[in-house]
Write a protein that holds these residues in place. Structure first.
Motif, PDB file in Angstrom:
ATOM      1  N   ALA A 112      -9.023 -15.264   6.410  1.00 54.51           N
ATOM      2  CA  ALA A 112      -8.509 -16.211   7.405  1.00 54.51           C
ATOM      3  C   ALA A 112      -7.013 -16.038   7.609  1.00 54.51           C
ATOM      4  N   LEU A 113      -6.272 -15.836   6.524  1.00 59.15           N
ATOM      5  CA  LEU A 113      -4.831 -15.610   6.657  1.00 59.15           C
ATOM      6  C   LEU A 113      -4.566 -14.264   7.322  1.00 59.15           C
ATOM      7  N   PHE A 114      -5.377 -13.272   7.002  1.00 60.84           N
ATOM      8  CA  PHE A 114      -5.200 -11.926   7.550  1.00 60.84           C
ATOM      9  C   PHE A 114      -5.231 -11.938   9.074  1.00 60.84           C
ATOM     10  N   VAL A 115      -6.130 -12.750   9.645  1.00 63.67           N
ATOM     11  CA  VAL A 115      -6.233 -12.825  11.111  1.00 63.67           C
ATOM     12  C   VAL A 115      -5.545 -14.074  11.657  1.00 63.67           C
ATOM     13  N   GLU A 116      -4.826 -14.776  10.789  1.00 65.37           N
ATOM     14  CA  GLU A 116      -3.978 -15.912  11.170  1.00 65.37           C
ATOM     15  C   GLU A 116      -4.762 -17.030  11.850  1.00 65.37           C
ATOM     16  N   GLU A 160       0.852 -21.748   1.153  1.00 68.52           N
ATOM     17  CA  GLU A 160       1.981 -22.680   1.197  1.00 68.52           C
ATOM     18  C   GLU A 160       3.191 -22.044   1.865  1.00 68.52           C
ATOM     19  N   LYS A 161       3.461 -20.793   1.530  1.00 65.45           N
ATOM     20  CA  LYS A 161       4.611 -20.110   2.132  1.00 65.45           C
ATOM     21  C   LYS A 161       4.396 -19.879   3.628  1.00 65.45           C
ATOM     22  N   TRP A 162       3.153 -19.782   4.038  1.00 63.26           N
ATOM     23  CA  TRP A 162       2.835 -19.624   5.455  1.00 63.26           C
ATOM     24  C   TRP A 162       3.231 -20.871   6.237  1.00 63.26           C
ATOM     25  N   GLY A 163       3.325 -21.994   5.523  1.00 55.89           N
ATOM     26  CA  GLY A 163       3.752 -23.241   6.145  1.00 55.89           C
ATOM     27  C   GLY A 163       2.682 -24.297   6.237  1.00 55.89           C
ATOM     28  N   VAL A 237       0.778 -10.674   1.649  1.00 53.95           N
ATOM     29  CA  VAL A 237       2.124 -10.938   1.114  1.00 53.95           C
ATOM     30  C   VAL A 237       3.172 -10.532   2.142  1.00 53.95           C
ATOM     31  N   PHE A 238       3.037  -9.330   2.667  1.00 48.85           N
ATOM     32  CA  PHE A 238       4.039  -8.806   3.604  1.00 48.85           C
ATOM     33  C   PHE A 238       3.947  -9.509   4.953  1.00 48.85           C
ATOM     34  N   LYS A 239       2.754  -9.908   5.345  1.00 51.21           N
ATOM     35  CA  LYS A 239       2.570 -10.646   6.599  1.00 51.21           C
ATOM     36  C   LYS A 239       3.336 -11.974   6.539  1.00 51.21           C
ATOM     37  N   VAL A 240       3.221 -12.681   5.429  1.00 51.64           N
ATOM     38  CA  VAL A 240       3.915 -13.960   5.287  1.00 51.64           C
ATOM     39  C   VAL A 240       5.424 -13.744   5.279  1.00 51.64           C
ATOM     40  N   ARG A 241       5.864 -12.715   4.594  1.00 51.46           N
ATOM     41  CA  ARG A 241       7.304 -12.443   4.547  1.00 51.46           C
ATOM     42  C   ARG A 241       7.846 -12.093   5.939  1.00 51.46           C
ATOM     43  N   LYS A 242       7.081 -11.336   6.696  1.00 52.54           N
ATOM     44  CA  LYS A 242       7.502 -11.024   8.068  1.00 52.54           C
ATOM     45  C   LYS A 242       7.663 -12.292   8.887  1.00 52.54           C
ATOM     46  N   LYS A 243       6.721 -13.214   8.750  1.00 51.18           N
ATOM     47  CA  LYS A 243       6.786 -14.467   9.494  1.00 51.18           C
ATOM     48  C   LYS A 243       8.051 -15.238   9.139  1.00 51.18           C
ATOM     49  N   GLY A 245      10.839 -13.960   8.164  1.00 49.49           N
ATOM     50  CA  GLY A 245      12.045 -13.166   8.386  1.00 49.49           C
ATOM     51  C   GLY A 245      12.570 -12.504   7.132  1.00 49.49           C
ATOM     52  N   LEU A 246      11.698 -12.358   6.119  1.00 44.46           N
ATOM     53  CA  LEU A 246      12.094 -11.705   4.876  1.00 44.46           C
ATOM     54  C   LEU A 246      11.701 -10.231   4.915  1.00 44.46           C
ATOM     55  N   ASP A 247      12.393  -9.436   4.133  1.00 46.31           N
ATOM     56  CA  ASP A 247      12.144  -7.997   4.170  1.00 46.31           C
ATOM     57  C   ASP A 247      10.857  -7.642   3.439  1.00 46.31           C
ATOM     58  N   ILE A 248      10.331  -6.473   3.765  1.00 44.77           N
ATOM     59  CA  ILE A 248       9.147  -5.956   3.075  1.00 44.77           C
ATOM     60  C   ILE A 248       9.463  -4.544   2.596  1.00 44.77           C
ATOM     61  N   PRO A 249       8.841  -4.137   1.511  1.00 44.49           N
ATOM     62  CA  PRO A 249       9.146  -2.810   0.960  1.00 44.49           C
ATOM     63  C   PRO A 249       8.361  -1.711   1.671  1.00 44.49           C
ATOM     64  N   GLU A 250       8.812  -0.510   1.501  1.00 50.54           N
ATOM     65  CA  GLU A 250       8.030   0.651   1.931  1.00 50.54           C
ATOM     66  C   GLU A 250       7.171   1.077   0.756  1.00 50.54           C
ATOM     67  N   ILE A 251       5.869   1.031   0.946  1.00 49.09           N
ATOM     68  CA  ILE A 251       4.943   1.370  -0.136  1.00 49.09           C
ATOM     69  C   ILE A 251       4.588   2.855  -0.022  1.00 49.09           C
ATOM     70  N   LYS A 252       4.842   3.594  -1.077  1.00 52.39           N
ATOM     71  CA  LYS A 252       4.616   5.032  -1.041  1.00 52.39           C
ATOM     72  C   LYS A 252       3.277   5.437  -1.652  1.00 52.39           C
ATOM     73  N   HIS A 253       2.601   4.502  -2.287  1.00 50.99           N
ATOM     74  CA  HIS A 253       1.310   4.809  -2.901  1.00 50.99           C
ATOM     75  C   HIS A 253       0.327   5.272  -1.835  1.00 50.99           C
ATOM     76  N   GLU A 254      -0.562   6.186  -2.198  1.00 48.93           N
ATOM     77  CA  GLU A 254      -1.485   6.775  -1.224  1.00 48.93           C
ATOM     78  C   GLU A 254      -2.397   5.741  -0.578  1.00 48.93           C
ATOM     79  N   LEU A 255      -2.680   4.637  -1.265  1.00 49.63           N
ATOM     80  CA  LEU A 255      -3.508   3.594  -0.668  1.00 49.63           C
ATOM     81  C   LEU A 255      -2.918   3.118   0.647  1.00 49.63           C
ATOM     82  N   PHE A 256      -1.581   3.071   0.726  1.00 54.34           N
ATOM     83  CA  PHE A 256      -0.926   2.603   1.946  1.00 54.34           C
ATOM     84  C   PHE A 256      -0.735   3.725   2.966  1.00 54.34           C
ATOM     85  N   HIS A 257      -1.296   4.864   2.688  1.00 59.30           N
ATOM     86  CA  HIS A 257      -1.318   5.961   3.666  1.00 59.30           C
ATOM     87  C   HIS A 257      -2.729   6.187   4.198  1.00 59.30           C
ATOM     88  N   THR A 258      -3.632   5.268   3.851  1.00 57.56           N
ATOM     89  CA  THR A 258      -4.972   5.290   4.440  1.00 57.56           C
ATOM     90  C   THR A 258      -4.974   4.372   5.662  1.00 57.56           C
TER      91      THR A 258
END
Length: 312
Positions: A112-116, A160-163, A237-243, A245-258
């Motif tokens: 539900a959070l994933f699709v807001e 909660e962080k989503w508001g 986690v990163f979706k909430v941070r984007k909302k 205005g917080l920064d998100i890291p660049e994930i180099k693990h191969e899972l994030f290259h799928t």
């Protein structure tokens, strides 16, 4: 069929592709038949007019028509995958009936959070309030001593962080061993995630892959089966941070290259008013009579027009 040993080198990613077969096409026609068969059997098994609420549980049937289609189509690069992710969020939330274990509602919260869909989140939290107030949480050791995944604690923090008001987080935190591997995310929430070393994000990706039951079937190895290769807990986690205005890291693990580590395109275009499966169940409950799929399709075309974007 996509060869599973060319693009990705990680052993567990390869195993996941072989197990889940994200590269295969989905037979949605056959899945519609499975869904309708469940609908027909449920209607015959119960006193139809006196037990209509149980009909809504059928929305969880026919997985190839919601969460399997969502993940396969995402892997294959089809834009309409996001409609299936939103359908999954809705169907799983509504079909979640009388299952008061804390972990068991966490995948629904993540989808539900994933699709807001805040309306779905609110519904799930309301169900959680009701579940946690049950007598079992006072008298039954199976409930009072239950284990809770660290990712379950994480999604309640993120809501909660989503508001949104989360009336159950404090009580949920009384069960299990807390945030565990995710504690650092909470501790450093107000700091720059760019400063967190890559090894930590690699560790979280490995934690996800080890929770897909690819190397065994113990409880600890089944934490992320509902998400498959989609690292939804981290994307959220990163979706909430984007909302915020917080920064998100660049994930180099191969899972994030799928393809599975992709943020949903919103709005997805999904509309339950045009969803044949959803309308079959909803209209059955409202009108207290059975329908065929063809009857529902005809009704939707009559109501919304022949050229309407009916979702099967």
């Amino acid at each position: 069929m996509m060869p599973v040993n060319i693009k990705f080198n990680h052993r567990l990613i390869q195993k996941a592709l072989k197990r889940y077969k994200y590269y295969e096409n989905i037979d949605l026609i056959k899945d519609d038949e499975i869904f309708y068969e469940a609908y027909s059997l449920r209607g015959n098994r119960h006193k139809f007019k006196n037990d209509l609420f149980t009909m809504i549980g059928i929305l969880g049937w026919g997985p190839a028509g919601h969460h399997i289609a969502a993940k396969n189509l995402l892997f294959q690069g089809h834009d309409n995958c996001w409609k299936y992710f939103e359908r999954t969020a809705l169907f799983w939330a509504l079909a979640h009936l009388n299952d008061p274990f804390i972990d068991h509602i966490a995948p629904q919260l993540n989808y539900a959070l994933f699709v807001e869909r805040e309306d779905i989140l609110a519904l799930l939290l309301e169900k959680s309030v009701q579940y946690l107030a049950r007598e079992e949480y006072v008298s039954d050791k199976e409930y009072t001593d239950q284990e809770v995944f660290s990712s379950t604690h994480l999604i309640h923090f993120l809501i909660e962080k989503w508001g949104m008001d989360n009336p159950v987080r404090e009580k949920v935190m009384q069960y299990g061993k807390g945030l565990g591997i995710y504690q650092r995310i909470v501790d450093e929430w107000d700091n720059s995630f760019q400063e967190i070393e890559q090894d930590y994000w690699d560790l979280l990706c490995e934690h996800h892959l080890n929770g897909l039951s690819l190397t065994g079937s113990t409880r600890e190895k089944e934490e992320f089966i509902s998400y498959g290769l989609v690292p939804m807990e981290l994307l959220n986690v990163f979706k909430v941070r984007k909302k915020l205005g917080l920064d998100i890291p660049e994930i180099k693990h191969e899972l994030f290259h799928t393809p599975m580590a992709t943020y949903p395109v919103l709005p997805t275009g999904y509309n339950e008013k045009l969803d044949v499966r959803f309308q079959l169940i909803e209209r059955t409950m409202i009108e207290k009579k059975r329908f065929t799929m063809d009857e529902i399709i005809a009704l939707l075309k009559e109501q919304h027009g022949e050229d309407s974007d009916i979702f099967y």
